[in-house]
Structure formats: C-alpha cells, structure tokens
Design a protein around this motif. Structure first.
Motif, PDB file in Angstrom:
ATOM      1  N   CYS A 289       1.103  -5.774  -0.584  1.00 27.85           N
ATOM      2  CA  CYS A 289       0.197  -4.843   0.078  1.00 27.85           C
ATOM      3  C   CYS A 289       0.911  -4.247   1.280  1.00 27.85           C
ATOM      4  O   CYS A 289       1.830  -4.845   1.850  1.00 27.85           O
ATOM      5  CB  CYS A 289      -1.111  -5.496   0.485  1.00 27.85           C
ATOM      6  SG  CYS A 289      -1.002  -6.753   1.768  1.00 27.85           S
ATOM      7  N   LYS A 290       0.511  -3.041   1.600  1.00 25.37           N
ATOM      8  CA  LYS A 290       1.148  -2.297   2.679  1.00 25.37           C
ATOM      9  C   LYS A 290       0.081  -1.630   3.538  1.00 25.37           C
ATOM     10  O   LYS A 290      -0.879  -1.074   3.027  1.00 25.37           O
ATOM     11  CB  LYS A 290       2.089  -1.226   2.114  1.00 25.37           C
ATOM     12  CG  LYS A 290       2.723  -0.334   3.169  1.00 25.37           C
ATOM     13  CD  LYS A 290       3.331   0.897   2.535  1.00 25.37           C
ATOM     14  CE  LYS A 290       3.743   1.922   3.570  1.00 25.37           C
ATOM     15  NZ  LYS A 290       4.211   3.178   2.961  1.00 25.37           N
ATOM     16  N   GLY A 291       0.294  -1.700   4.845  1.00 20.33           N
ATOM     17  CA  GLY A 291      -0.545  -0.970   5.775  1.00 20.33           C
ATOM     18  C   GLY A 291       0.340  -0.255   6.778  1.00 20.33           C
ATOM     19  O   GLY A 291       1.538  -0.525   6.869  1.00 20.33           O
ATOM     20  N   THR A 292      -0.250   0.681   7.486  1.00 19.91           N
ATOM     21  CA  THR A 292       0.492   1.458   8.471  1.00 19.91           C
ATOM     22  C   THR A 292      -0.232   1.406   9.805  1.00 19.91           C
ATOM     23  O   THR A 292      -1.441   1.596   9.868  1.00 19.91           O
ATOM     24  CB  THR A 292       0.636   2.920   8.011  1.00 19.91           C
ATOM     25  OG1 THR A 292       1.266   2.946   6.730  1.00 19.91           O
ATOM     26  CG2 THR A 292       1.490   3.709   8.994  1.00 19.91           C
ATOM     27  N   LEU A 293       0.538   1.161  10.865  1.00 13.94           N
ATOM     28  CA  LEU A 293      -0.032   1.108  12.206  1.00 13.94           C
ATOM     29  C   LEU A 293       0.920   1.810  13.162  1.00 13.94           C
ATOM     30  O   LEU A 293       2.116   1.479  13.180  1.00 13.94           O
ATOM     31  CB  LEU A 293      -0.258  -0.335  12.628  1.00 13.94           C
ATOM     32  CG  LEU A 293      -0.966  -0.535  13.973  1.00 13.94           C
ATOM     33  CD1 LEU A 293      -2.390   0.020  13.908  1.00 13.94           C
ATOM     34  CD2 LEU A 293      -0.991  -2.000  14.353  1.00 13.94           C
TER      35      LEU A 293
ATOM     36  N   ALA B 283      -5.728  -8.957   6.067  1.00 10.88           N
ATOM     37  CA  ALA B 283      -5.036  -8.128   7.058  1.00 10.88           C
ATOM     38  C   ALA B 283      -5.585  -8.353   8.458  1.00 10.88           C
ATOM     39  O   ALA B 283      -6.771  -8.633   8.625  1.00 10.88           O
ATOM     40  CB  ALA B 283      -5.175  -6.652   6.684  1.00 10.88           C
ATOM     41  N   SER B 284      -4.721  -8.218   9.450  1.00 10.36           N
ATOM     42  CA  SER B 284      -5.186  -8.251  10.835  1.00 10.36           C
ATOM     43  C   SER B 284      -6.029  -7.007  11.091  1.00 10.36           C
ATOM     44  O   SER B 284      -5.787  -5.964  10.504  1.00 10.36           O
ATOM     45  CB  SER B 284      -4.008  -8.330  11.795  1.00 10.36           C
ATOM     46  OG  SER B 284      -3.094  -7.285  11.549  1.00 10.36           O
ATOM     47  N   GLY B 285      -6.996  -7.115  11.966  1.00 15.24           N
ATOM     48  CA  GLY B 285      -8.011  -6.083  12.105  1.00 15.24           C
ATOM     49  C   GLY B 285      -7.490  -4.705  12.436  1.00 15.24           C
ATOM     50  O   GLY B 285      -7.976  -3.715  11.919  1.00 15.24           O
ATOM     51  N   SER B 286      -6.479  -4.608  13.291  1.00 14.31           N
ATOM     52  CA  SER B 286      -6.034  -3.306  13.756  1.00 14.31           C
ATOM     53  C   SER B 286      -5.443  -2.460  12.635  1.00 14.31           C
ATOM     54  O   SER B 286      -5.593  -1.245  12.621  1.00 14.31           O
ATOM     55  CB  SER B 286      -5.008  -3.476  14.876  1.00 14.31           C
ATOM     56  OG  SER B 286      -3.948  -4.301  14.445  1.00 14.31           O
ATOM     57  N   ILE B 287      -4.779  -3.081  11.702  1.00  8.97           N
ATOM     58  CA  ILE B 287      -4.158  -2.314  10.625  1.00  8.97           C
ATOM     59  C   ILE B 287      -5.148  -2.022   9.513  1.00  8.97           C
ATOM     60  O   ILE B 287      -5.011  -1.061   8.780  1.00  8.97           O
ATOM     61  CB  ILE B 287      -2.914  -3.046  10.071  1.00  8.97           C
ATOM     62  CG1 ILE B 287      -2.012  -2.081   9.310  1.00  8.97           C
ATOM     63  CG2 ILE B 287      -3.302  -4.222   9.206  1.00  8.97           C
ATOM     64  CD1 ILE B 287      -0.665  -2.654   8.964  1.00  8.97           C
ATOM     65  N   PHE B 288      -6.159  -2.849   9.379  1.00  9.49           N
ATOM     66  CA  PHE B 288      -7.077  -2.695   8.261  1.00  9.49           C
ATOM     67  C   PHE B 288      -7.900  -1.426   8.373  1.00  9.49           C
ATOM     68  O   PHE B 288      -8.405  -0.922   7.371  1.00  9.49           O
ATOM     69  CB  PHE B 288      -7.989  -3.922   8.162  1.00  9.49           C
ATOM     70  CG  PHE B 288      -8.765  -3.980   6.883  1.00  9.49           C
ATOM     71  CD1 PHE B 288     -10.111  -3.626   6.857  1.00  9.49           C
ATOM     72  CD2 PHE B 288      -8.156  -4.361   5.707  1.00  9.49           C
ATOM     73  CE1 PHE B 288     -10.827  -3.661   5.681  1.00  9.49           C
ATOM     74  CE2 PHE B 288      -8.869  -4.394   4.519  1.00  9.49           C
ATOM     75  CZ  PHE B 288     -10.208  -4.053   4.506  1.00  9.49           C
TER      76      PHE B 288
ATOM     77  N   HIS C  36       3.913  -1.730   7.433  1.00  9.92           N
ATOM     78  CA  HIS C  36       3.939  -3.184   7.490  1.00  9.92           C
ATOM     79  C   HIS C  36       3.656  -3.719   6.099  1.00  9.92           C
ATOM     80  O   HIS C  36       2.782  -3.205   5.397  1.00  9.92           O
ATOM     81  CB  HIS C  36       2.900  -3.707   8.475  1.00  9.92           C
ATOM     82  CG  HIS C  36       3.155  -3.299   9.898  1.00  9.92           C
ATOM     83  ND1 HIS C  36       3.934  -4.040  10.750  1.00  9.92           N
ATOM     84  CD2 HIS C  36       2.765  -2.207  10.590  1.00  9.92           C
ATOM     85  CE1 HIS C  36       3.997  -3.425  11.925  1.00  9.92           C
ATOM     86  NE2 HIS C  36       3.292  -2.316  11.845  1.00  9.92           N
ATOM     87  N   TRP C  37       4.403  -4.757   5.710  1.00 14.22           N
ATOM     88  CA  TRP C  37       4.325  -5.311   4.363  1.00 14.22           C
ATOM     89  C   TRP C  37       3.941  -6.778   4.399  1.00 14.22           C
ATOM     90  O   TRP C  37       4.316  -7.503   5.322  1.00 14.22           O
ATOM     91  CB  TRP C  37       5.678  -5.189   3.671  1.00 14.22           C
ATOM     92  CG  TRP C  37       6.156  -3.787   3.484  1.00 14.22           C
ATOM     93  CD1 TRP C  37       6.904  -3.053   4.358  1.00 14.22           C
ATOM     94  CD2 TRP C  37       5.946  -2.954   2.345  1.00 14.22           C
ATOM     95  NE1 TRP C  37       7.155  -1.811   3.829  1.00 14.22           N
ATOM     96  CE2 TRP C  37       6.583  -1.720   2.591  1.00 14.22           C
ATOM     97  CE3 TRP C  37       5.263  -3.123   1.133  1.00 14.22           C
ATOM     98  CZ2 TRP C  37       6.572  -0.663   1.676  1.00 14.22           C
ATOM     99  CZ3 TRP C  37       5.255  -2.080   0.219  1.00 14.22           C
ATOM    100  CH2 TRP C  37       5.897  -0.869   0.494  1.00 14.22           C
ATOM    101  N   GLY C  38       3.249  -7.199   3.350  1.00 15.57           N
ATOM    102  CA  GLY C  38       3.037  -8.614   3.146  1.00 15.57           C
ATOM    103  C   GLY C  38       4.260  -9.237   2.502  1.00 15.57           C
ATOM    104  O   GLY C  38       5.244  -8.551   2.208  1.00 15.57           O
TER     105      GLY C  38
ATOM    106  N   VAL D 176       0.718  -7.848  13.759  1.00 18.03           N
ATOM    107  CA  VAL D 176       0.247  -7.401  12.459  1.00 18.03           C
ATOM    108  C   VAL D 176       0.585  -8.438  11.408  1.00 18.03           C
ATOM    109  O   VAL D 176       1.705  -8.922  11.332  1.00 18.03           O
ATOM    110  CB  VAL D 176       0.893  -6.053  12.081  1.00 18.03           C
ATOM    111  CG1 VAL D 176       0.476  -5.648  10.676  1.00 18.03           C
ATOM    112  CG2 VAL D 176       0.503  -4.983  13.086  1.00 18.03           C
ATOM    113  N   GLN D 177      -0.421  -8.772  10.611  1.00 18.56           N
ATOM    114  CA  GLN D 177      -0.196  -9.725   9.532  1.00 18.56           C
ATOM    115  C   GLN D 177      -0.868  -9.247   8.259  1.00 18.56           C
ATOM    116  O   GLN D 177      -2.013  -8.796   8.285  1.00 18.56           O
ATOM    117  CB  GLN D 177      -0.751 -11.101   9.903  1.00 18.56           C
ATOM    118  CG  GLN D 177       0.299 -12.113  10.288  1.00 18.56           C
ATOM    119  CD  GLN D 177      -0.231 -13.524  10.304  1.00 18.56           C
ATOM    120  OE1 GLN D 177      -1.358 -13.777  10.672  1.00 18.56           O
ATOM    121  NE2 GLN D 177       0.622 -14.453   9.895  1.00 18.56           N
ATOM    122  N   LEU D 178      -0.125  -9.346   7.159  1.00 22.94           N
ATOM    123  CA  LEU D 178      -0.652  -9.068   5.832  1.00 22.94           C
ATOM    124  C   LEU D 178      -0.272 -10.237   4.945  1.00 22.94           C
ATOM    125  O   LEU D 178       0.917 -10.532   4.799  1.00 22.94           O
ATOM    126  CB  LEU D 178      -0.069  -7.770   5.269  1.00 22.94           C
ATOM    127  CG  LEU D 178      -0.393  -6.479   6.023  1.00 22.94           C
ATOM    128  CD1 LEU D 178       0.466  -5.330   5.505  1.00 22.94           C
ATOM    129  CD2 LEU D 178      -1.857  -6.135   5.889  1.00 22.94           C
TER     130      LEU D 178
END
Length: 114
Positions: free
Chosen positions: A94-98, A24-29, A103-105, A2-4
């Motif tokens: 930015c923050k995403g969840t997987l 963002a990497s595709g899976s988290i987006f 996951h944070w940038g 995962v990358q942000l």
C-alpha cells in the motif's frame, strides 16, 4: 511518524479470495491511497487507487475482481481480491502520500497456486 502496515496475504488456490489490509497513521490516511504489486522479475505496478472522497480506479486486469476501499474510523485501507489467478501472485504494497512524498508499507506476499 508515517506508518503503513499491510497484512492479509497468503497462499490461495486459483479462484479463491483474500482481503488485504493496510493500517495507516492518521495524517496520511486523509489523502488518496493506492495498492501496488510486484511480481518476481517484474516492475512494481499500480493495481488500484482510491481518493479521499472514495473515487476508485483499477487496472484492466483486476477490474471486476478486486475492490479497493477505506475505513476512516479505523484508518485502514483494504483490497478485496476475488477470483484470484496465478498471475496475481506478487508482493502487494500500500502507498500513501504526505506533503508530496510517497510512503510505502513493507508489503505482503500473495501466492495463487494449486
């Protein structure tokens, strides 16, 4: 993995505008995402959220000035910030969840000053 990766911060005068981006990497987006900010000496606070279907929400202090959006073709999250005020000065994340994990940038600095 995962990358942000945030970009677009900088120094701007009061009343100015900036647009932040988060690649963002595709899976988290594919999930809901959000922008947070942390000012010096203060706790990190939620600024805006956007669901996978595009429903948005904002804290009161940025309503009408900030716009969160997402581009699925580019796997990129945006935060358009207009009518910036000195109190908007902060590091923006930015923050995403997987899989239930956040996951944070690395953050991008926004400074509003004359």
């Amino acid at each position: 993995q995962v990358q942000l990766v945030e970009s677009g911060g900088g120094l701007v005068q009061p009343g100015g505008s900036l647009r932040l981006s988060c690649a963002a990497s595709g899976s988290i987006f594919g999930n809901a995402m959000a922008w947070y900010r942390q000012a010096p000496g203060k706790q990190r606070e939620l600024v805006a959220t956007i669901t996978s279907s595009g429903i948005t929400n904002y804290i009161d202090s940025v309503k009408g000035r900030f716009t969160i959006s997402r581009d699925g073709a580019k796997n990129t999250l945006y935060l358009q910030m207009n009518s910036l005020k000195p109190e908007d000065t902060a590091v923006y994340y930015c923050k995403g969840t997987l899989g239930g994990w956040p996951h944070w940038g690395q953050g991008t600095q926004v400074t509003v000053s004359s």
